[in-house]
Motif scaffolding. Structure first.
Motif, PDB file in Angstrom:
ATOM      1  N   ARG A   8      44.014  35.965  46.798  1.00 42.46           N
ATOM      2  CA  ARG A   8      42.645  35.966  46.271  1.00 42.46           C
ATOM      3  C   ARG A   8      42.351  37.180  45.399  1.00 42.46           C
ATOM      4  O   ARG A   8      41.267  37.277  44.815  1.00 42.46           O
ATOM      5  CB  ARG A   8      41.644  35.903  47.416  1.00 42.46           C
ATOM      6  N   THR A  55      37.817  40.774  46.716  1.00 48.38           N
ATOM      7  CA  THR A  55      36.580  40.132  47.140  1.00 48.38           C
ATOM      8  C   THR A  55      35.383  40.731  46.413  1.00 48.38           C
ATOM      9  O   THR A  55      35.229  41.952  46.350  1.00 48.38           O
ATOM     10  CB  THR A  55      36.363  40.308  48.654  1.00 48.38           C
ATOM     11  N   ASP A  57      35.996  35.067  46.364  1.00 51.87           N
ATOM     12  CA  ASP A  57      37.334  35.555  46.052  1.00 51.87           C
ATOM     13  C   ASP A  57      37.333  36.083  44.628  1.00 51.87           C
ATOM     14  O   ASP A  57      36.610  35.569  43.760  1.00 51.87           O
ATOM     15  CB  ASP A  57      38.364  34.419  46.160  1.00 51.87           C
ATOM     16  N   THR A  84      39.413  35.543  42.549  1.00 56.94           N
ATOM     17  CA  THR A  84      39.957  34.480  41.706  1.00 56.94           C
ATOM     18  C   THR A  84      38.878  33.487  41.263  1.00 56.94           C
ATOM     19  O   THR A  84      39.177  32.534  40.542  1.00 56.94           O
ATOM     20  CB  THR A  84      41.061  33.721  42.472  1.00 56.94           C
ATOM     21  N   TRP A 101      40.069  29.418  44.735  1.00 60.30           N
ATOM     22  CA  TRP A 101      39.011  30.384  45.035  1.00 60.30           C
ATOM     23  C   TRP A 101      38.053  29.779  46.045  1.00 60.30           C
ATOM     24  O   TRP A 101      37.986  28.553  46.196  1.00 60.30           O
ATOM     25  CB  TRP A 101      38.258  30.798  43.773  1.00 60.30           C
TER      26      TRP A 101
END
Length: 260
Positions: free
Chosen positions: A70, A73, A93, A95, A191
Protein backbone atom coordinates in the motif's frame (compact mmCIF):
# COMPACT_ATOMS: atom_id res chain seq x y z
CA UNK A 1 -6.36 2.61 -27.26
CA UNK A 2 -4.33 -0.52 -26.40
CA UNK A 3 -1.60 0.27 -23.87
CA UNK A 4 0.95 -1.99 -25.61
CA UNK A 5 1.00 0.46 -28.54
CA UNK A 6 2.17 3.31 -26.31
CA UNK A 7 5.57 4.33 -25.01
CA UNK A 8 5.76 3.55 -21.25
CA UNK A 9 6.54 7.20 -20.50
CA UNK A 10 3.68 8.45 -22.66
CA UNK A 11 1.10 10.48 -20.73
CA UNK A 12 -2.48 9.41 -21.33
CA UNK A 13 -5.97 10.30 -20.20
CA UNK A 14 -7.43 7.31 -18.35
CA UNK A 15 -10.72 6.03 -16.93
CA UNK A 16 -12.18 4.58 -14.75
CA UNK A 17 -10.52 6.24 -11.82
CA UNK A 18 -10.54 3.21 -9.55
CA UNK A 19 -7.93 1.43 -11.71
CA UNK A 20 -5.58 4.21 -12.81
CA UNK A 21 -3.02 3.99 -10.01
CA UNK A 22 -2.11 6.59 -7.38
CA UNK A 23 -0.45 9.27 -9.48
CA UNK A 24 1.84 11.77 -7.76
CA UNK A 25 2.65 11.32 -4.07
CA UNK A 26 3.24 15.04 -3.48
CA UNK A 27 0.99 15.99 -0.52
CA UNK A 28 0.40 19.45 -1.99
CA UNK A 29 -1.45 17.77 -4.84
CA UNK A 30 -3.82 16.11 -2.39
CA UNK A 31 -4.06 19.04 0.03
CA UNK A 32 -5.71 22.27 -1.21
CA UNK A 33 -5.12 24.02 2.11
CA UNK A 34 -4.00 27.70 2.25
CA UNK A 35 -0.54 27.09 3.74
CA UNK A 36 0.47 30.66 2.89
CA UNK A 37 -2.28 31.92 5.19
CA UNK A 38 -3.14 29.93 8.29
CA UNK A 39 -2.81 26.17 7.77
CA UNK A 40 0.45 24.60 8.92
CA UNK A 41 2.61 22.07 7.09
CA UNK A 42 5.04 19.85 9.01
CA UNK A 43 7.47 17.27 7.64
CA UNK A 44 9.42 14.92 9.90
CA UNK A 45 12.80 13.34 9.27
CA UNK A 46 11.23 9.95 8.49
CA UNK A 47 9.21 11.44 5.63
CA UNK A 48 5.87 11.75 7.43
CA UNK A 49 4.02 14.90 6.39
CA UNK A 50 1.29 16.63 8.44
CA UNK A 51 -1.17 19.42 7.67
CA UNK A 52 -2.93 21.04 10.63
CA UNK A 53 -5.83 23.49 10.74
CA UNK A 54 -5.50 26.82 12.59
CA UNK A 55 -7.93 25.59 15.28
CA UNK A 56 -5.72 22.51 15.84
CA UNK A 57 -8.81 20.26 15.70
CA UNK A 58 -8.28 18.94 12.16
CA UNK A 59 -5.18 17.25 10.84
CA UNK A 60 -4.24 15.09 7.91
CA UNK A 61 -1.05 13.19 7.23
CA UNK A 62 0.89 10.96 4.89
CA UNK A 63 2.96 8.21 6.51
CA UNK A 64 5.16 6.56 3.85
CA UNK A 65 5.71 2.81 4.15
CA UNK A 66 8.20 1.89 1.39
CA UNK A 67 8.32 -1.77 0.52
CA UNK A 68 4.69 -2.47 1.43
CA UNK A 69 1.92 -3.10 -1.07
CA UNK A 70 0.00 0.00 0.00
CA UNK A 71 3.14 2.24 0.08
CA UNK A 72 1.88 4.07 3.14
CA UNK A 73 -1.23 5.61 4.68
CA UNK A 74 -3.05 8.91 4.33
CA UNK A 75 -5.06 9.79 7.46
CA UNK A 76 -7.62 12.52 8.15
CA UNK A 77 -8.83 13.02 11.73
CA UNK A 78 -10.90 15.45 13.76
CA UNK A 79 -10.91 16.15 17.49
CA UNK A 80 -13.36 18.23 19.51
CA UNK A 81 -10.54 19.96 21.37
CA UNK A 82 -6.94 20.51 20.26
CA UNK A 83 -4.90 17.33 20.67
CA UNK A 84 -7.89 15.49 22.15
CA UNK A 85 -9.16 12.00 21.28
CA UNK A 86 -10.23 11.48 17.69
CA UNK A 87 -13.89 12.06 17.00
CA UNK A 88 -13.66 10.38 13.59
CA UNK A 89 -10.99 9.23 11.17
CA UNK A 90 -10.52 8.42 7.48
CA UNK A 91 -7.61 6.36 6.15
CA UNK A 92 -6.52 5.77 2.57
CA UNK A 93 -3.80 3.52 1.26
CA UNK A 94 -1.11 5.59 -0.43
CA UNK A 95 -1.99 3.66 -3.60
CA UNK A 96 -5.38 5.45 -3.71
CA UNK A 97 -5.72 7.71 -6.79
CA UNK A 98 -4.62 11.18 -5.71
CA UNK A 99 -7.65 12.78 -7.40
CA UNK A 100 -9.93 11.06 -4.87
CA UNK A 101 -7.77 12.30 -2.02
CA UNK A 102 -7.80 15.85 -3.36
CA UNK A 103 -11.58 15.96 -3.67
CA UNK A 104 -12.12 14.68 -0.12
CA UNK A 105 -9.64 17.22 1.28
CA UNK A 106 -11.27 19.99 -0.78
CA UNK A 107 -14.63 19.12 0.79
CA UNK A 108 -12.96 19.02 4.21
CA UNK A 109 -11.67 22.56 3.68
CA UNK A 110 -15.09 23.74 2.48
CA UNK A 111 -16.78 22.33 5.59
CA UNK A 112 -14.12 23.85 7.81
CA UNK A 113 -14.60 27.29 6.27
CA UNK A 114 -18.38 26.97 6.39
CA UNK A 115 -18.23 26.10 10.10
CA UNK A 116 -15.76 28.91 10.73
CA UNK A 117 -17.95 31.52 9.10
CA UNK A 118 -21.27 30.31 10.49
CA UNK A 119 -20.30 28.87 13.88
CA UNK A 120 -21.82 25.54 12.84
CA UNK A 121 -20.39 22.07 13.40
CA UNK A 122 -20.80 20.23 10.09
CA UNK A 123 -17.52 18.42 10.77
CA UNK A 124 -18.96 16.58 13.76
CA UNK A 125 -21.74 14.02 14.07
CA UNK A 126 -24.29 16.27 15.78
CA UNK A 127 -23.95 18.87 13.01
CA UNK A 128 -23.73 16.49 10.03
CA UNK A 129 -27.06 16.80 8.20
CA UNK A 130 -26.08 15.10 4.93
CA UNK A 131 -28.22 11.96 4.43
CA UNK A 132 -26.41 8.73 3.61
CA UNK A 133 -28.11 8.36 0.23
CA UNK A 134 -26.17 11.38 -1.05
CA UNK A 135 -23.04 9.25 -0.74
CA UNK A 136 -24.36 6.25 -2.64
CA UNK A 137 -26.86 7.83 -5.07
CA UNK A 138 -24.02 8.66 -7.52
CA UNK A 139 -23.12 4.96 -7.60
CA UNK A 140 -26.65 4.05 -8.69
CA UNK A 141 -26.48 6.75 -11.36
CA UNK A 142 -23.40 5.08 -12.85
CA UNK A 143 -24.98 1.63 -12.91
CA UNK A 144 -23.24 0.11 -9.91
CA UNK A 145 -24.78 -3.07 -8.52
CA UNK A 146 -26.38 -3.18 -5.08
CA UNK A 147 -26.84 -5.90 -2.50
CA UNK A 148 -28.11 -5.77 1.08
CA UNK A 149 -26.96 -8.18 3.78
CA UNK A 150 -28.79 -9.23 6.94
CA UNK A 151 -25.86 -8.04 9.05
CA UNK A 152 -26.81 -4.41 8.45
CA UNK A 153 -24.49 -3.67 5.54
CA UNK A 154 -25.09 -2.84 1.91
CA UNK A 155 -22.52 -3.20 -0.85
CA UNK A 156 -22.23 -1.37 -4.15
CA UNK A 157 -20.10 -2.92 -6.90
CA UNK A 158 -18.88 -1.16 -10.02
CA UNK A 159 -20.09 -2.34 -13.41
CA UNK A 160 -16.69 -3.98 -14.08
CA UNK A 161 -16.62 -5.70 -10.68
CA UNK A 162 -13.29 -4.03 -9.88
CA UNK A 163 -14.37 -1.48 -7.27
CA UNK A 164 -16.75 -1.48 -4.36
CA UNK A 165 -18.23 0.62 -1.58
CA UNK A 166 -19.62 -1.01 1.55
CA UNK A 167 -21.89 0.91 3.91
CA UNK A 168 -22.75 -0.15 7.44
CA UNK A 169 -26.22 1.37 7.69
CA UNK A 170 -27.41 -0.38 10.87
CA UNK A 171 -25.08 1.12 13.49
CA UNK A 172 -25.65 0.12 17.10
CA UNK A 173 -22.42 1.43 18.65
CA UNK A 174 -19.94 4.26 18.23
CA UNK A 175 -16.94 2.19 17.16
CA UNK A 176 -15.80 0.68 13.91
CA UNK A 177 -16.29 1.59 10.27
CA UNK A 178 -19.30 3.19 8.66
CA UNK A 179 -17.94 3.02 5.08
CA UNK A 180 -15.27 1.06 3.26
CA UNK A 181 -14.19 1.35 -0.38
CA UNK A 182 -11.67 -0.41 -2.60
CA UNK A 183 -10.35 -0.64 -6.13
CA UNK A 184 -9.26 -3.84 -7.85
CA UNK A 185 -10.14 -7.29 -6.55
CA UNK A 186 -11.45 -7.31 -2.98
CA UNK A 187 -9.19 -10.27 -2.13
CA UNK A 188 -6.11 -8.26 -3.18
CA UNK A 189 -7.15 -4.61 -3.65
CA UNK A 190 -5.11 -1.96 -5.39
CA UNK A 191 -6.20 0.48 -2.68
CA UNK A 192 -8.63 0.76 0.19
CA UNK A 193 -10.34 3.61 2.04
CA UNK A 194 -11.92 3.40 5.49
CA UNK A 195 -14.34 5.91 7.05
CA UNK A 196 -15.00 5.53 10.77
CA UNK A 197 -18.37 6.01 12.40
CA UNK A 198 -18.93 9.73 12.91
CA UNK A 199 -17.22 10.77 9.67
CA UNK A 200 -19.29 13.54 8.04
CA UNK A 201 -21.32 12.00 5.24
CA UNK A 202 -20.46 15.01 3.08
CA UNK A 203 -16.86 13.76 2.96
CA UNK A 204 -18.00 10.28 1.90
CA UNK A 205 -20.21 11.86 -0.76
CA UNK A 206 -17.25 13.88 -2.08
CA UNK A 207 -15.27 10.65 -2.27
CA UNK A 208 -17.92 8.65 -4.16
CA UNK A 209 -18.59 11.54 -6.56
CA UNK A 210 -14.89 11.66 -7.38
CA UNK A 211 -14.69 7.88 -7.63
CA UNK A 212 -17.32 7.68 -10.38
CA UNK A 213 -16.37 10.93 -12.13
CA UNK A 214 -16.09 10.63 -15.90
CA UNK A 215 -13.43 13.33 -16.06
CA UNK A 216 -10.26 11.49 -17.18
CA UNK A 217 -7.11 11.64 -15.09
CA UNK A 218 -3.58 11.98 -16.43
CA UNK A 219 -1.10 9.16 -15.97
CA UNK A 220 2.11 7.93 -17.52
CA UNK A 221 1.48 4.49 -19.01
CA UNK A 222 4.15 2.97 -16.80
CA UNK A 223 2.34 4.22 -13.67
CA UNK A 224 -0.92 2.43 -14.49
CA UNK A 225 -1.22 -0.99 -12.80
CA UNK A 226 -0.26 -3.42 -15.56
CA UNK A 227 -2.78 -6.11 -14.58
CA UNK A 228 -5.68 -3.73 -15.17
CA UNK A 229 -4.58 -1.81 -18.25
CA UNK A 230 -6.88 -3.83 -20.50
CA UNK A 231 -9.84 -2.67 -18.39
CA UNK A 232 -9.09 1.02 -18.94
CA UNK A 233 -10.14 3.55 -21.51
CA UNK A 234 -6.93 5.26 -22.63
CA UNK A 235 -6.49 8.22 -24.94
CA UNK A 236 -3.56 10.48 -25.71
CA UNK A 237 -4.18 14.09 -24.64
CA UNK A 238 -5.29 16.42 -27.41
CA UNK A 239 -2.84 19.24 -28.01
CA UNK A 240 -4.23 22.76 -27.77
CA UNK A 241 -4.27 24.51 -31.16
CA UNK A 242 -1.71 27.23 -31.76
CA UNK A 243 -3.33 30.70 -31.70
CA UNK A 244 -4.27 31.72 -35.21
CA UNK A 245 -4.42 28.13 -36.50
CA UNK A 246 -7.71 27.42 -38.28
CA UNK A 247 -9.77 24.64 -36.70
CA UNK A 248 -9.45 21.17 -38.17
CA UNK A 249 -12.33 19.54 -39.99
CA UNK A 250 -14.62 17.67 -37.58
CA UNK A 251 -14.03 13.91 -37.40
CA UNK A 252 -16.56 11.54 -38.94
CA UNK A 253 -19.44 10.47 -36.72
CA UNK A 254 -18.33 7.64 -34.42
CA UNK A 255 -19.83 4.24 -34.58
CA UNK A 256 -21.23 2.36 -31.64
CA UNK A 257 -19.36 3.08 -28.42
CA UNK A 258 -17.43 0.47 -26.52
CA UNK A 259 -19.60 -1.43 -24.08
CA UNK A 260 -18.82 -3.67 -21.17
Amino acid sequence: MPSDSLDPVQTVNALPRHLVGPGTSDPRTAWPFPFDEDWTLHQSENGTVFAVSPCLRLWTSLLPEPGTSRLGTWTIAATRVPFGPRDWQITFDATTPVELLHDVHAELLDLYLEDLNSEQDHLYAHGDTTPAYEAYAPLFAQGWGHSVETDGTQTFLSWDGLAGVRHRYAITDSDGLAWRAWGGHLSEPLWQAHFSIGTPTALVAAFTASLISTEPVHRAVTDIPSQFRRHLYLATPTAKPTPGTPPADPPPSPGAGRTR
